[in-house]
Write an enzyme that holds these catalytic residues in place. Structure first.
Site, PDB file in Angstrom:
ATOM      1  N   GLU A 112     -25.567   7.460 -88.239  1.00  0.00           N
ATOM      2  CA  GLU A 112     -25.454   8.232 -89.489  1.00  0.00           C
ATOM      3  C   GLU A 112     -26.541   7.838 -90.490  1.00  0.00           C
ATOM      4  OE1 GLU A 112     -23.645  10.750 -89.833  1.00  0.00           O
ATOM      5  OE2 GLU A 112     -21.963  10.566 -88.445  1.00  0.00           O
ATOM      6  N   ASP A 244     -24.248  16.278 -78.374  1.00  0.00           N
ATOM      7  CA  ASP A 244     -25.110  17.340 -78.929  1.00  0.00           C
ATOM      8  C   ASP A 244     -26.559  16.943 -79.222  1.00  0.00           C
ATOM      9  OD1 ASP A 244     -24.053  15.671 -80.925  1.00  0.00           O
ATOM     10  OD2 ASP A 244     -23.281  17.266 -82.195  1.00  0.00           O
ATOM     11  N   GLU A 346     -13.229  24.119 -86.221  1.00  0.00           N
ATOM     12  CA  GLU A 346     -13.933  23.007 -85.590  1.00  0.00           C
ATOM     13  C   GLU A 346     -13.981  23.181 -84.071  1.00  0.00           C
ATOM     14  OE1 GLU A 346     -15.652  20.804 -87.048  1.00  0.00           O
ATOM     15  OE2 GLU A 346     -15.711  18.946 -85.910  1.00  0.00           O
ATOM     16  N   GLU A 365     -24.202  24.118 -88.297  1.00  0.00           N
ATOM     17  CA  GLU A 365     -24.860  24.444 -87.024  1.00  0.00           C
ATOM     18  C   GLU A 365     -24.943  25.931 -86.710  1.00  0.00           C
ATOM     19  OE1 GLU A 365     -22.747  21.960 -87.537  1.00  0.00           O
ATOM     20  OE2 GLU A 365     -23.760  20.139 -86.866  1.00  0.00           O
TER      21      GLU A 365
HETATM   22  C1  DMJ Z   1     -24.724  16.269 -89.233  1.00  0.00           C
HETATM   23  O1  DMJ Z   1     -24.601  14.976 -89.683  1.00  0.00           O
HETATM   24  C2  DMJ Z   1     -25.727  16.368 -88.112  1.00  0.00           C
HETATM   25  O2  DMJ Z   1     -26.126  17.696 -87.953  1.00  0.00           O
HETATM   26  C3  DMJ Z   1     -25.215  15.814 -86.813  1.00  0.00           C
HETATM   27  O3  DMJ Z   1     -26.117  15.996 -85.765  1.00  0.00           O
HETATM   28  C4  DMJ Z   1     -23.923  16.500 -86.458  1.00  0.00           C
HETATM   29  N1  DMJ Z   1     -22.968  16.519 -87.532  1.00  0.00           N
HETATM   30  C5  DMJ Z   1     -23.375  16.796 -88.864  1.00  0.00           C
HETATM   31  C6  DMJ Z   1     -23.201  18.231 -89.316  1.00  0.00           C
HETATM   32  O4  DMJ Z   1     -22.178  18.923 -88.773  1.00  0.00           O
END
Ligand code: DMJ
Length: 459
Positions: A112, A244, A346, A365
Site C-alpha cells: 500500500e 490483479d 464488490e 477500476e
Molecule cells: C487501489 O489501491 C489500487 O488500484 C490497487 O491496485 C487495487 N485497489 C485500490 C483501488 O480499488
C-alpha cells in the site's frame, strides 16, 4: 382527414427518433468534476488537514497507523495538478514538503505504501521537479528495502519504517509483484540500481513459481516460496484482488522501462489467463458475455465464476496491450455489472448475475478501463459509460461534506469511509475520460496501479 394524415407523416421522423439531450462537453465535465473533487478536498482541508484520510460521514480524521503519513495529500497531489487546481496543489505540496517524515516507529504495509506514497511522490516529482519530493521518495525507498531480505527475495508484507524490522510472510501475487514501476522509477531518478534490481528479482521469483500450464495461485509464503493458504482456493488462478496488479505490472513494466523479460512474462501469462480463466457465458436473454473467473492453477479446471470491482481493471490492461476485442467484450461486462443496481458491487457470480459482496468502496477500476478504451478507440459509448459512472457516484455516494463508500449497493447505505484512492484514481480517471482524454500521452507515460502517471525512460 387527409390533412391530419399528412401532418402525422411529416411528424413521423421526430416522433420516431427519441429526443436525447446532447452529451455534456468536455469543458462542462471539467467544471463539474473539479467541483465534485473540491467538495471532498475542501472538507478534507477543513476537518482532517494533515491526516491520512477524512471520514466522510462523521467528518473525523483517520490515520492508518495512529500517526499520519499524509496519505490523502500525497495520493491526491498529481490529480490536482492534472485538473489544473494549482492553488490546492501548491498548498498540498507545501504541506508534504514541510511536514511529511518517514522516521516513524511503525510497521507499514509495503504494497500500500509503495503504490500510494512512493508512486504519488514520484509522479508529483516528475510533474513539478520539486527536489524535496524526490528526496522523500528516496528516503521512503531506503526504508522499504528491508522487505526484500527474505530467503527468496520476495517481499515481507510489513516493514518498520524506523528499525527496518520486517514481518508477515504469507502474502499473494499482487503484494509481491506490484512494486517494479515505483522502485524502478526510483532507480531511474536516483541512479541507484538497487531499487529496480530488488523489485524485479521479486517479480521473477514469483513468475518462476507458475504452474506447468502457466497459471499462478492466489496465496504464497515468501520464506518457503510455496503456494499456500488454509483453503483450496489458495491454488485458484484469478485476476481478482490479491492477483490483479501483478499482471498489470508485468505489462506496464515492459511499457515503462522497455524490459523485455517483463514483456515475455506478460505475454505468457495472458495466454494462460485467456485459455483457462476467461469464460464466455450465455445470458438469460440468449446473448453472451465475457468474463474472467477462477481456475485451478495446476489443472486449469474451472473452480469458480466470481468477478468483481477489482477485476474490472483488466479490460484496461487488455486495451493497453493491444487486445481491443477482448477489452471491449470485458468492458461490456463491466458495464453490465455496474448497472445491476445502478452502481457496482464488490463481487458477483457472473453465471447467475447474483451479488455476492454488496459493498462499493469508491473504486476506480471500471472507470479506468472505460478511460483506456475511450483513449484507444474514441468510441463515444465509453464516454457515455463514464457519464453513467460519474452520475451514480454523485447520486449515491456524495455526502454533505465529501463522498462515502457504500456498505450495500442494494440499499445504497453509506459507510463512513473515503479511501485516498478516490482522489488518486476515481476522480482522475473520471476527469481524463470525460474532460481531458488527451491530457496524458500514453506513448510517453504509464500509470501505476494507483493512477500515478510515471514517465517512460526516454521522456
Ligand atoms: C487501489 O489501491 C489500487 O488500484 C490497487 O491496485 C487495487 N485497489 C485500490 C483501488 O480499488
Amino acid at each position: 382527414m387527409i390533412k391530419s394524415a399528412l401532418l402525422f407523416l411529416l411528424l413521423l421522423p421526430t416522433l420516431a427518433i427519441p429526443q436525447t439531450t446532447p452529451a455534456p462537453s468536455q469543458q462542462e465535465m471539467a467544471t463539474q468534476i473539479r467541483a465534485q473533487f473540491l467538495h471532498a478536498w475542501n472538507s478534507y482541508h477543513q476537518y482532517a488537514w494533515g491526516h491520512d484520510e477524512l471520514r466522510p460521514l462523521s467528518n473525523q480524521p483517520f490515520d492508518w497507523y495512529g500517526t499520519s503519513l499524509y496519505m490523502t495529500p500525497v495520493d491526491a497531489l498529481d490529480t490536482m495538478i492534472v485538473m489544473g487546481l494549482t492553488p490546492q496543489a501548491d498548498e498540498a505540496r507545501h504541506l508534504i514538503d514541510t511536514q511529511l517524515s518517514f522516521d516513524k516507529d511503525i510497521y507499514v504495509k509495503n504494497f500500500e505504501i509503495t503504490i500510494r506514497m512512493l508512486g504519488g511522490l514520484l509522479s508529483s516529482y516528475e510533474l513539478t521537479h520539486d527536489p524535496r519530493l524526490l528526496a522523500l521518495a528516496d528516503d521512503l525507498g531506503t526504508r522499504l528495502l528491508p522487505v526484500f531480505n527474505s530467503p527468496t527475495g520476495m517481499p515481507y508484507v510489513e516493514v518498520n519504517l524506523k528499525t527496518g524490522a520486517v514481518r508477515g510472510e504469507d502474502t499473494n501475487p499482487a503484494e509481491i509483484g506490484t512494486l517494479l514501476l515505483e522502485f524502478g522509477t526510483l532507480s531511474k531518478l536516483t541512479h541507484k540500481p538497487i531499487y529496480y534490481d530488488k523489485a524485479k528479482h521479486a517479480m521473477v521469483e514469483l513468475y518462476s513459481r507458475r504452474s506447468p500450464i502457466g497459471l499462478f495461485g492466489s496465496e504464497m509464503n515468501i520464506r518457503t516460496g510455496q503456494w499456500t493458504g488454509p483453503d483450496p482456493g489458495a491454488l485458484d488462478a484469478n485476476i481478482e484482488g490479491g492477483s490483479d496488479s501483478f499482471y498489470e505490472y508485468m505489462l506496464k513494466a515492459w511499457k515503462l522501462f522497455g524490459d523485455e523479460d517483463c514483456h515475455r512474462m506478460w505475454e505468457q501469462s495472458v495466454v494462460a489467463l485467456n485459455q483457462y480463466v476467461s469464460q464466455t457465458v450465455t445470458n438469460s436473454d440468449k446473448s453472451t458475455s465475457f468474463w474472467y473467473g477462477e481456475a485451478n492453477m495446476n489443472t486449469g479446471a474451472r473452480t469458480g465464476t466470481q468477478y468483481g470491482a477489482l477485476a474490472a481493471f483488466f479490460a484496461g490492461s487488455l486495451a493497453l496491450s493491444g487486445d481491443l476485442d477482448r477489452a471491449r467484450s470485458l468492458q461490456n461486462s463491466n458495464y453490465k455489472m455496474w448497472n445491476l443496481t445502478g452502481i457496482e458491487p464488490e463481487e458477483i457470480d457472473y453465471s447467475t448475475l447474483k451479488i455476492l459482496s454488496p459493498g462499493y468502496q469508491l473504486r476506480p477500476e471500471n472507470i479506468e478501463s472505460a478511460y483506456y478504451l475511450y483513449y484507444f478507440t474514441r468510441d463515444p459509448k465509453y464516454r457515455e459509460m463514464g457519464l453513467t459512472y460519474f452520475n451514480s457516484i454523485v447520486k449515491y455516494c456524495r455526502t454533505p461534506s465529501a463522498f462515502a463508500a457504500l456498505s450495500s449497493v442494494e440499499t445504497k447505505k453509506q459507510r463512513d469511509d473515503m479511501e485516498s484512492f478516490f482522489f488518486a484514481e476515481t476522480m482522475k480517471y473520471l476527469y481524463l475520460l470525460l474532460a481531458d482524454p488527451d491530457h496524458i500521452d500514453l506513448q510517453k507515460t504509464v500509470f501505476n496501479t494507483e493512477a500515478h502517471p510515471l514517465n517512460k525512460l526516454s521522456s
